[in-house]
Scaffold this motif. Structure first.
Motif, PDB file in Angstrom:
ATOM      1  N   ASP A   9      33.767 109.902  52.389  1.00 54.76           N
ATOM      2  CA  ASP A   9      32.513 109.642  51.664  1.00 54.76           C
ATOM      3  C   ASP A   9      32.024 108.226  51.946  1.00 54.76           C
ATOM      4  OD1 ASP A   9      32.335 112.123  50.553  1.00 54.76           O
ATOM      5  OD2 ASP A   9      33.191 111.571  48.623  1.00 54.76           O
ATOM      6  N   LYS A  12      30.265 108.240  55.193  1.00 51.49           N
ATOM      7  CA  LYS A  12      28.934 108.880  55.097  1.00 51.49           C
ATOM      8  C   LYS A  12      27.933 107.921  54.458  1.00 51.49           C
ATOM      9  CE  LYS A  12      30.346 113.711  54.689  1.00 51.49           C
ATOM     10  NZ  LYS A  12      30.526 114.784  53.717  1.00 51.49           N
ATOM     11  N   LEU A  13      28.419 107.186  53.456  1.00 51.10           N
ATOM     12  CA  LEU A  13      27.549 106.241  52.765  1.00 51.10           C
ATOM     13  C   LEU A  13      27.170 105.075  53.681  1.00 51.10           C
ATOM     14  CD1 LEU A  13      26.324 106.159  50.036  1.00 51.10           C
ATOM     15  CD2 LEU A  13      28.299 104.948  49.169  1.00 51.10           C
ATOM     16  N   VAL A  16      24.390 106.138  55.760  1.00 53.43           N
ATOM     17  CA  VAL A  16      23.105 106.074  55.058  1.00 53.43           C
ATOM     18  C   VAL A  16      22.569 104.635  55.089  1.00 53.43           C
ATOM     19  CG1 VAL A  16      21.998 106.261  52.780  1.00 53.43           C
ATOM     20  CG2 VAL A  16      23.582 108.037  53.520  1.00 53.43           C
ATOM     21  N   LEU A  17      23.466 103.674  54.877  1.00 52.12           N
ATOM     22  CA  LEU A  17      23.037 102.276  54.762  1.00 52.12           C
ATOM     23  C   LEU A  17      22.806 101.594  56.107  1.00 52.12           C
ATOM     24  CD1 LEU A  17      25.525 101.115  51.991  1.00 52.12           C
ATOM     25  CD2 LEU A  17      23.127 101.646  51.677  1.00 52.12           C
ATOM     26  N   GLY A  18      23.576 102.029  57.135  1.00 53.39           N
ATOM     27  CA  GLY A  18      23.495 101.289  58.394  1.00 53.39           C
ATOM     28  C   GLY A  18      23.283 102.135  59.639  1.00 53.39           C
ATOM     29  N   GLY A  19      23.251 103.448  59.486  1.00 55.58           N
ATOM     30  CA  GLY A  19      23.029 104.332  60.637  1.00 55.58           C
ATOM     31  C   GLY A  19      24.336 104.824  61.253  1.00 55.58           C
ATOM     32  N   ARG A  57      24.517  93.800  60.296  1.00 54.49           N
ATOM     33  CA  ARG A  57      23.995  94.656  59.214  1.00 54.49           C
ATOM     34  C   ARG A  57      25.084  94.879  58.151  1.00 54.49           C
ATOM     35  NH1 ARG A  57      20.452  96.439  55.828  1.00 54.49           N
ATOM     36  NH2 ARG A  57      20.502  98.626  55.330  1.00 54.49           N
ATOM     37  N   VAL A  92      25.696  99.511  47.116  1.00 56.06           N
ATOM     38  CA  VAL A  92      24.772 100.638  47.096  1.00 56.06           C
ATOM     39  C   VAL A  92      23.912 100.655  45.818  1.00 56.06           C
ATOM     40  CG1 VAL A  92      25.962 102.585  45.967  1.00 56.06           C
ATOM     41  CG2 VAL A  92      24.904 102.915  48.163  1.00 56.06           C
ATOM     42  N   GLN A  95      20.301  99.448  46.183  1.00 52.20           N
ATOM     43  CA  GLN A  95      19.470 100.429  46.893  1.00 52.20           C
ATOM     44  C   GLN A  95      19.061 101.557  45.950  1.00 52.20           C
ATOM     45  OE1 GLN A  95      18.126 100.679  49.839  1.00 52.20           O
ATOM     46  NE2 GLN A  95      18.980  98.807  50.685  1.00 52.20           N
ATOM     47  N   VAL A  96      20.017 101.992  45.123  1.00 48.64           N
ATOM     48  CA  VAL A  96      19.739 103.101  44.209  1.00 48.64           C
ATOM     49  C   VAL A  96      18.641 102.717  43.222  1.00 48.64           C
ATOM     50  CG1 VAL A  96      20.733 104.542  42.372  1.00 48.64           C
ATOM     51  CG2 VAL A  96      22.035 104.137  44.454  1.00 48.64           C
ATOM     52  N   ILE A  99      15.334 102.957  44.981  1.00 50.15           N
ATOM     53  CA  ILE A  99      14.917 104.343  45.263  1.00 50.15           C
ATOM     54  C   ILE A  99      14.426 105.009  43.977  1.00 50.15           C
ATOM     55  CG2 ILE A  99      15.708 106.617  46.058  1.00 50.15           C
ATOM     56  CD1 ILE A  99      17.547 105.179  48.045  1.00 50.15           C
TER      57      ILE A  99
ATOM     58  N   PRO B  77      29.220 109.751  46.046  1.00 52.87           N
ATOM     59  CA  PRO B  77      27.941 109.238  46.560  1.00 52.87           C
ATOM     60  C   PRO B  77      27.027 110.323  47.117  1.00 52.87           C
ATOM     61  CG  PRO B  77      29.672 108.913  48.179  1.00 52.87           C
ATOM     62  CD  PRO B  77      30.278 109.725  47.075  1.00 52.87           C
ATOM     63  N   LEU B  80      23.139 110.472  47.397  1.00 53.26           N
ATOM     64  CA  LEU B  80      22.461 109.492  48.245  1.00 53.26           C
ATOM     65  C   LEU B  80      22.480 109.888  49.728  1.00 53.26           C
ATOM     66  CD1 LEU B  80      21.107 106.911  47.298  1.00 53.26           C
ATOM     67  CD2 LEU B  80      23.091 105.655  48.078  1.00 53.26           C
ATOM     68  N   PHE B  81      23.277 110.899  50.064  1.00 53.62           N
ATOM     69  CA  PHE B  81      23.379 111.289  51.470  1.00 53.62           C
ATOM     70  C   PHE B  81      22.011 111.743  51.999  1.00 53.62           C
ATOM     71  CE2 PHE B  81      28.120 112.577  50.954  1.00 53.62           C
ATOM     72  CZ  PHE B  81      28.452 111.230  50.914  1.00 53.62           C
ATOM     73  N   ALA B  83      19.426 109.872  52.415  1.00 52.45           N
ATOM     74  CA  ALA B  83      18.297 109.059  51.932  1.00 52.45           C
ATOM     75  C   ALA B  83      17.700 108.248  53.090  1.00 52.45           C
ATOM     76  CB  ALA B  83      18.779 108.112  50.835  1.00 52.45           C
ATOM     77  N   CYS B  85      15.492 105.717  52.845  1.00 55.96           N
ATOM     78  CA  CYS B  85      15.033 104.359  52.508  1.00 55.96           C
ATOM     79  C   CYS B  85      15.865 103.210  53.098  1.00 55.96           C
ATOM     80  CB  CYS B  85      14.930 104.203  50.990  1.00 55.96           C
ATOM     81  SG  CYS B  85      13.741 105.335  50.275  1.00 55.96           S
ATOM     82  N   PRO B  86      17.216 103.226  52.990  1.00 58.62           N
ATOM     83  CA  PRO B  86      17.930 102.021  53.448  1.00 58.62           C
ATOM     84  C   PRO B  86      17.667 101.662  54.905  1.00 58.62           C
ATOM     85  CG  PRO B  86      19.392 103.420  52.176  1.00 58.62           C
ATOM     86  CD  PRO B  86      18.142 104.211  52.406  1.00 58.62           C
ATOM     87  N   LEU B  87      17.359 102.650  55.747  1.00 62.29           N
ATOM     88  CA  LEU B  87      17.136 102.348  57.162  1.00 62.29           C
ATOM     89  C   LEU B  87      15.656 102.235  57.531  1.00 62.29           C
ATOM     90  CD1 LEU B  87      19.826 104.542  58.936  1.00 62.29           C
ATOM     91  CD2 LEU B  87      19.765 102.073  58.765  1.00 62.29           C
TER      92      LEU B  87
END
Lengths: 169, 124
Positions: A9, A12-13, A16-19, A57, A92, A95-96, A99, B77, B80-81, B83, B85-87
């Motif tokens: 997880d 995966k997170l 989401v944050l960095g590609g 990043r 995170v 960011q939440v 959003i 989490p 949030l998968f 999403a 926005c962060p990128l």
């Protein structure tokens, strides 16, 4: 409260944050702490510039730290990197919050306006006055603008806000 | 004890503790992990220092022992998968009182709708 996040997880997170590349670098750092950027590039067969960009990043997100040593033979500094997934939850949260704010803006817009749309997923939806300004033609694709039923979107937005707010409790 | 072995044991101990919200006797945890009481005590002290458990003295089988109460919570989490926005390049400037408005953003709308529909599919 201390949070535990499963390694899969966490990856995966990080994606989401960095590609995708951040995920690959993070996975490598989890297995091999304290490797240098050159070693990462070699092990992942990635461009060194890209590796440095990804590490930067991750550093911005406070997910990695480094120690610097001096390589006398090649007369250069060597940065050795370590990942800290225990910082992921706090990283995170910001960011939440953002959003959730955005989703509330979307909710307000669709609840308070009659919205028009051409039906193409890549085109934006317009409020009544913008639709009139464009003579009910989509400004992006030129298609006919029809009234948009926002019920499903509003339900989806409400559900997502609720899910994300659970993070913040 | 080697650092990597301790880290592995810590990971296993956390997984067990997450399944025992009300706490677990430390002897039971050592048994589950297959380690000696000496190794176990060292691990328990480390977990307590990190704020992962609270050690509480309890009477069990007519003997005083320590119960490990987890202070840790599993973080899920999954909402949030996916999403966008962060990128997104507009991420720093998008939102209330910012130069970019998220209203009409097809990426965020698609993400929300997709995740809503997937949730419905799983239920049915």
């Amino acid at each position: 409260m201390v949070f535990y996040i499963e390694p899969e997880d966490a990856l995966k997170l990080i994606e989401v944050l960095g590609g995708e590349e951040a995920r690959r670098v993070a996975a490598l750092l989890m297995e091999n702490p304290e490797v240098s950027d050159m070693e990462i590039a070699e092990m992942l067969q990635m461009d060194i510039k890209q590796v440095r960009k990804v590490l930067h990043r991750l550093l911005e997100l406070s997910l990695v730290t480094y120690v610097v040593s001096y390589d006398k033979e090649n007369a250069r500094r060597v940065f050795r990197w370590r990942i800290h997934t225990d910082q992921l939850v706090s990283s995170v949260r910001g960011q939440v919050v953002r959003i959730v704010e955005r989703l509330k803006m979307i909710k307000d817009f669709y609840s308070q306006n009659q919205v028009y749309w051409c039906g193409k997923s890549t085109c934006r939806k317009l409020d009544f006055s913008s639709a009139v300004d464009h003579f009910f033609k989509c400004p992006t694709c030129g298609g006919q603008l029809e009234p948009f039923d926002p019920r499903e979107l509003l339900e989806a937005v409400d559900e997502k806000i609720e899910q994300l707010q659970r993070f913040l409790r | 004890m080697q650092t990597s072995k301790l880290a592995r044991l810590e990971e296993q101990a956390i997984r067990i503790l997450l399944e025992h919200e009300e706490g677990i006797l430390q002897s039971e945890l050592w048994h589950m992990l297959g380690i000696s009481s000496r190794e176990g005590s060292r691990l328990a002290i480390k977990l307590e220092k990190k704020g992962i458990v609270r050690r509480e003295k309890v009477l069990a089988n007519e003997r005083w022992t320590l119960k490990l109460i987890p202070l840790i919570k599993r973080f899920d989490p999954s909402p949030l998968f996916g999403a966008p926005c962060p990128l997104c390049p507009f991420n720093p400037n998008c939102g209330p009182d910012q130069s970019v408005s998220p209203v009409g953003c097809t990426l965020i709308e698609d993400w929300v709708i997709r995740s809503y529909r997937e949730g419905r599919k799983e239920v049915s």
